[in-house]
Design an enzyme around this catalytic site. Structure first.
Site, PDB file in Angstrom:
ATOM      1  N   LYS A 112      71.632   0.668 108.858  1.00 39.05           N
ATOM      2  CA  LYS A 112      71.729  -0.387 107.735  1.00 39.05           C
ATOM      3  C   LYS A 112      72.495  -1.426 107.707  1.00 39.05           C
ATOM      4  O   LYS A 112      72.297  -2.523 107.328  1.00 39.05           O
ATOM      5  CB  LYS A 112      71.881   0.608 106.419  1.00 39.05           C
ATOM      6  CG  LYS A 112      70.981   1.421 106.166  1.00 39.05           C
ATOM      7  CD  LYS A 112      71.212   2.194 104.634  1.00 39.05           C
ATOM      8  CE  LYS A 112      69.930   2.966 104.303  1.00 39.05           C
ATOM      9  NZ  LYS A 112      70.161   3.809 103.202  1.00 39.05           N
ATOM     10  N   LYS A 197      60.443   5.638 109.505  1.00 36.90           N
ATOM     11  CA  LYS A 197      60.145   6.600 108.407  1.00 36.90           C
ATOM     12  C   LYS A 197      59.783   5.948 107.273  1.00 36.90           C
ATOM     13  O   LYS A 197      59.950   4.577 107.136  1.00 36.90           O
ATOM     14  CB  LYS A 197      61.581   7.063 107.973  1.00 36.90           C
ATOM     15  CG  LYS A 197      61.890   8.084 107.001  1.00 36.90           C
ATOM     16  CD  LYS A 197      63.023   8.289 106.588  1.00 36.90           C
ATOM     17  CE  LYS A 197      63.762   7.090 105.614  1.00 36.90           C
ATOM     18  NZ  LYS A 197      64.934   7.357 105.151  1.00 36.90           N
ATOM     19  N   LYS A 200      61.733   4.245 100.750  1.00 31.16           N
ATOM     20  CA  LYS A 200      61.677   3.464  99.623  1.00 31.16           C
ATOM     21  C   LYS A 200      61.946   2.137  99.669  1.00 31.16           C
ATOM     22  O   LYS A 200      61.833   1.224  98.859  1.00 31.16           O
ATOM     23  CB  LYS A 200      62.044   4.411  98.441  1.00 31.16           C
ATOM     24  CG  LYS A 200      63.447   5.022  98.392  1.00 31.16           C
ATOM     25  CD  LYS A 200      63.712   5.348  97.207  1.00 31.16           C
ATOM     26  CE  LYS A 200      64.450   6.704  97.217  1.00 31.16           C
ATOM     27  NZ  LYS A 200      65.565   6.666  98.123  1.00 31.16           N
TER      28      LYS A 200
HETATM   29  P1  TYM Z   1      66.950   9.584  99.423  1.00 28.27           P
HETATM   30  O1  TYM Z   1      66.608   9.161  98.298  1.00 28.27           O
HETATM   31  O2  TYM Z   1      66.607   8.632 100.757  1.00 28.27           O
HETATM   32  O3  TYM Z   1      65.660  10.588  99.793  1.00 28.27           O
HETATM   33  C1  TYM Z   1      65.614  11.579  98.872  1.00 28.27           C
HETATM   34  C2  TYM Z   1      64.865  13.003  99.751  1.00 28.27           C
HETATM   35  O4  TYM Z   1      63.516  12.591  99.985  1.00 28.27           O
HETATM   36  C3  TYM Z   1      63.745  12.911 101.403  1.00 28.27           C
HETATM   37  N1  TYM Z   1      62.810  11.530 102.141  1.00 28.27           N
HETATM   38  C4  TYM Z   1      61.860  11.850 103.129  1.00 28.27           C
HETATM   39  N2  TYM Z   1      61.181  13.095 103.643  1.00 28.27           N
HETATM   40  C5  TYM Z   1      60.234  12.933 104.232  1.00 28.27           C
HETATM   41  N3  TYM Z   1      59.657  11.793 104.721  1.00 28.27           N
HETATM   42  C6  TYM Z   1      60.419  10.710 104.393  1.00 28.27           C
HETATM   43  N4  TYM Z   1      59.705   9.615 104.926  1.00 28.27           N
HETATM   44  C7  TYM Z   1      61.392  10.608 103.432  1.00 28.27           C
HETATM   45  N5  TYM Z   1      62.190   9.878 103.099  1.00 28.27           N
HETATM   46  C8  TYM Z   1      62.978  10.454 102.156  1.00 28.27           C
HETATM   47  C9  TYM Z   1      65.205  12.793 102.165  1.00 28.27           C
HETATM   48  O5  TYM Z   1      65.434  13.162 103.371  1.00 28.27           O
HETATM   49  C10 TYM Z   1      65.975  13.363 100.914  1.00 28.27           C
HETATM   50  O6  TYM Z   1      65.844  14.636 100.874  1.00 28.27           O
HETATM   51  N6  TYM Z   1      71.569  10.781 100.835  1.00 28.27           N
HETATM   52  C11 TYM Z   1      70.430  11.155 100.345  1.00 28.27           C
HETATM   53  C12 TYM Z   1      70.438  11.298  98.834  1.00 28.27           C
HETATM   54  C13 TYM Z   1      71.699  12.299  98.655  1.00 28.27           C
HETATM   55  C14 TYM Z   1      71.778  13.748  98.682  1.00 28.27           C
HETATM   56  C15 TYM Z   1      73.088  13.994  98.337  1.00 28.27           C
HETATM   57  C16 TYM Z   1      70.708  14.566  99.113  1.00 28.27           C
HETATM   58  C17 TYM Z   1      73.119  11.836  98.070  1.00 28.27           C
HETATM   59  N7  TYM Z   1      73.825  12.963  97.760  1.00 28.27           N
HETATM   60  C18 TYM Z   1      73.475  15.523  98.331  1.00 28.27           C
HETATM   61  C19 TYM Z   1      71.060  15.970  99.086  1.00 28.27           C
HETATM   62  C20 TYM Z   1      72.259  16.159  98.935  1.00 28.27           C
HETATM   63  C21 TYM Z   1      69.194   9.956 100.392  1.00 28.27           C
HETATM   64  O7  TYM Z   1      69.529   8.925 100.394  1.00 28.27           O
HETATM   65  O8  TYM Z   1      68.125  10.605  99.907  1.00 28.27           O
END
Ligand code: TYM
Length: 345
Positions: A112, A197, A200
């Site tokens: 990023k 990947k 969003k």
């Molecule tokens: P985020 O918002 O990017 O994604 C939320 C969840 O969706 C999963 N995910 C995917 N799984 C499969 N294929 C994909 N293309 C895909 N894109 C997203 C992510 O792995 C995630 O589980 N850093 C985290 C948010 C966060 C978090 C936490 C998660 C902040 N604090 C504490 C767990 C525990 C994030 O950016 O997720």
């Protein structure tokens, strides 16, 4: 009972990747078998260039979609991160345990930050420290398991490392968590670029299926998915990433196995058609429930208010314990303590 914590970041509209990689599992499995907390992690959305009104809108939408996807406030705790001060409180203390080298090695930071610099923008310090805040999210709740997609593995590893290091230095305070992943579709790829990947916050929407996409939009995106140069349908993520991605999506939506499904199809067209139909079917009930919930924002607000109250009560003792363990003086309610302090000066 096992404690589960996970979250989504309101930086864009939620995608099929978020759903298959994480959210569906939370609703179908985790909330039933554990003491689970799910969080709209809005503080994390401030780590990149953002529009305040959009973050607010997306936070509300994410919470509504999580309920629409089946999270049940009777079974789990759903809340917004910024409503619970304990996350930021703990994050600072964990920054005093983490190293800058550790932060700079994080893959998501490197990617990023490079993208941001390419655009000529500046990189927010919070992007570097983001994984520490994520560790705080997890550790504040004595979390055993963190159900996430594949891309979050390194961040959960960091949370583990920080928990172990803190416990060794300052005494046992944190549970050491572990990541759990869905059996299939733990990394759904972009339909237009199967080496990346499905994210969003990506700029181009044509390779990304959003949870609120209309059925005809979903069909168009899946039918136009980039496939590979071969003709036969085989599950080979390295050699045929485009087809493997469709097989993973189809398997996740229908409960099948991507390898076995590979042998069923004779053409890419037939695979795409069935995948599109399966995705439309999976999204239908979520979209219908989302529409109902949008008509009842007071209900959603009530869920988030109650959730934050419950979450605060759960996090407070652990964060207070971490403050004490690391050497911070407890605020005293005892009026005699003050003259004693002055005398010692
Ligand atoms: P985020 O918002 O990017 O994604 C939320 C969840 O969706 C999963 N995910 C995917 N799984 C499969 N294929 C994909 N293309 C895909 N894109 C997203 C992510 O792995 C995630 O589980 N850093 C985290 C948010 C966060 C978090 C936490 C998660 C902040 N604090 C504490 C767990 C525990 C994030 O950016 O997720």
């Amino acid at each position: 009972m096992t404690r589960v914590f996970s979250g989504v970041k309101p930086t864009g509209h939620l995608t099929l990747g978020n759903y298959l990689g994480a959210i569906r599992q939370w609703a179908a499995v985790d909330q039933h078998r554990s003491d689970a907390l799910f969080c709209v992690v809005d503080l994390h959305a401030l780590t990149v260039d953002h529009d305040p009104a959009r973050v607010r809108r997306l936070s509300r939408q994410a919470a509504t979609l999580l309920l629409a996807a089946g999270l049940d406030p009777q079974l789990c705790t759903l809340f917004v991160q910024s409503h619970v001060d304990e996350h930021a409180r703990l994050s600072y203390v964990l920054e005093c345990v983490a190293t800058d080298g550790e932060m700079r090695r994080m893959i998501q930071y490197k990617e990023k930050a490079a993208r941001e610099r390419e655009r000529g923008g500046s990189v927010r310090l919070s992007l570097l420290t983001y994984p520490v805040l994520m560790a705080a999210d997890i550790l504040a709740y004595g979390t055993d398991e963190v159900p996430v997609g594949d891309d979050q593995t390194q961040h959960v590893e960091l949370a583990r490392d920080l928990a172990v290091r803190f416990n060794q230095r300052y005494g046992h305070t944190f549970v050491v968590p572990k990541a759990t992943r869905p059996p299939v579709a733990s990394r759904v790829m972009n339909l237009q670029d199967p080496m990346s990947k499905m994210g969003k916050s990506d700029d181009s929407g044509s390779g990304i299926v959003y949870l609120l996409d209309e059925p005809d939009v979903v069909r168009k995106k899946v039918m136009r998915a980039v496939t590979d140069s071969g003709r036969d349908v085989v599950y080979d993520p390295e050699g045929r990433p485009g087809v493997a991605n469709l097989l993973e999506i189809l398997a996740a939506c229908t409960g099948g196995n991507p390898g076995a499904l590979g042998g069923v199809y004779e053409s890419y067209g037939a695979l795409k058609k069935d995948t599109a139909d399966a995705v439309v079917e999976v999204l239908k009930p979520v979209q219908a429930r989302h529409k109902e919930l949008c008509a009842d924002p007071v209900y959603v607000e009530g869920v988030l208010r109650d959730g934050a109250e419950k979450a605060r009560a759960m996090a407070r003792p652990t964060v207070d314990a971490a403050y004490r363990a690391i050497g911070l003086l407890e605020p005293s309610s005892d009026p005699v303590a003050e003259p004693v302090l002055n005398a010692a000066r």
